[in-house]
Write a protein that holds these residues in place. Structure first.
Motif, short mmCIF file in Angstrom:
data_model
loop_
_atom_site.label_atom_id
_atom_site.label_comp_id
_atom_site.label_asym_id
_atom_site.label_seq_id
_atom_site.Cartn_x
_atom_site.Cartn_y
_atom_site.Cartn_z
N SER A 180 -9.07 -3.72 -1.64
CA SER A 180 -7.73 -3.83 -2.22
C SER A 180 -7.68 -3.29 -3.64
O SER A 180 -8.71 -3.19 -4.33
N ASN A 181 -6.50 -2.92 -4.05
CA ASN A 181 -6.24 -2.49 -5.42
C ASN A 181 -7.08 -1.29 -5.85
O ASN A 181 -7.56 -1.22 -6.98
N ASN A 182 -7.24 -0.34 -4.94
CA ASN A 182 -7.92 0.91 -5.23
C ASN A 182 -6.88 2.02 -5.44
O ASN A 182 -5.81 2.00 -4.83
N LEU A 235 -9.42 7.32 0.83
CA LEU A 235 -9.58 5.94 1.32
C LEU A 235 -9.58 5.88 2.84
O LEU A 235 -9.07 4.94 3.45
N ASN A 289 -3.29 -0.83 -2.42
CA ASN A 289 -4.00 0.44 -2.54
C ASN A 289 -3.02 1.60 -2.68
O ASN A 289 -1.94 1.59 -2.09
N SER A 331 -13.22 -2.83 -4.07
CA SER A 331 -11.90 -3.04 -4.64
C SER A 331 -11.87 -2.67 -6.12
O SER A 331 -12.91 -2.57 -6.77
N ASN A 381 0.84 -1.20 0.00
CA ASN A 381 0.00 0.00 0.00
C ASN A 381 0.87 1.25 0.00
O ASN A 381 1.97 1.26 0.57
N SER A 400 -3.22 5.68 -2.09
CA SER A 400 -4.03 6.76 -1.52
C SER A 400 -3.20 8.03 -1.44
O SER A 400 -2.20 8.07 -0.72
N ASN A 409 -11.30 2.75 4.43
CA ASN A 409 -10.96 1.45 3.84
C ASN A 409 -10.40 0.51 4.89
O ASN A 409 -9.51 0.87 5.67
N ASN A 460 -7.11 1.08 7.30
CA ASN A 460 -6.78 -0.13 6.55
C ASN A 460 -6.17 -1.17 7.49
O ASN A 460 -5.28 -0.87 8.28
#
Length: 222
Positions: free
Chosen positions: A90-92, A83, A75, A107, A58, A77, A86, A69
């Motif tokens: 995942s994978n944002n 986020l 992720n 996600s 991340n 951010s 969150n 998180n």
């Protein structure tokens, strides 16, 4: 690497390649009582990745970025409170202040611009580019919103559920609430559509005969 008060407060022997810079960045869940075991995280800013435990890969850049998180991974951010909520999503990618702020488990979302996908909670596979694009979606999936307040949604924190829509242009699809499979292309195209499915509205300020209807076609208001 930890620089700042209570960064990487408790870690196990296993995590590697973490970077924490700022007050309580990568501190660990439960005020540091639960150690950080995730690896390859980068947290820069006060409380960035504050509660992270097993989440890995991340990047959190900004005060309050990804602070809740825990296990979410992959992720990115960037921006204050991006986020913010969150936990396991995942994978944002969230770029801009308050982008994807309320996302929890959603996600594969991309929000670029202030307030993009702000109220998305569990929706996934959404793309929003432009300030407040897709602002009020909550459980929606597979949408593409490009342009200022495109796919904005009715009311503050409306958390509407619309999926498989494409809105391109300034305030295109602005009023959507519960819609599926619509294409709005152009300045304020379909901006009054609330519900209704499979409409195609193309061109400057193109609208439909019924704001709640389906299977409507308008090309340039001809």
């Amino acid at each position: 690497i930890g620089i700042g008060y209570e960064t990487l407060k408790v870690t196990s022997a296993s995590p590697t390649d973490n970077i924490a810079i700022g007050y309580q960045a990568l501190m660990g869940a439960n005020n540091g009582a639960t150690g950080v075991t995730g690896s390859a995280n980068s947290a820069i800013g006060s409380s960035a990745l504050w509660s992270n435990t097993t989440g890995s890969n991340n990047i959190a850049n900004g005060g309050g970025a990804l602070p809740r998180n825990t296990t979410g991974s992959g992720n990115i951010s960037s921006g204050g409170q991006s986020l913010f909520a969150n936990t396991t999503g995942s994978n944002n990618i969230a770029n801009g202040n308050n982008s994807l702020t309320t996302n929890t488990t959603g996600s594969y979302n991309i929000g670029m611009g202030t307030g993009t996908l702000l109220w998305n909670a569990i929706g996934s596979y959404n793309i929003a580019l432009g300030a407040e694009a897709g602002r009020n979606i909550g459980t929606s999936t597979n949408n593409i919103f490009i342009g200022y307040r495109s796919g904005y949604g009715l009311g503050a924190s409306n958390n509407y559920d619309s999926s498989n829509n494409v809105a391109l242009g300034y305030q295109a699809g602005y009023s959507m609430a519960t819609t599926t499979g619509n294409l709005f292309l152009g300045y304020q195209a379909g901006d009054s559509q609330t519900i209704g499915n499979y409409n195609i509205l193309l061109g400057y300020n193109s609208n439909q005969a019924s704001t709640t209807g389906s299977n409507q076609l308008n090309i340039g208001n001809l």
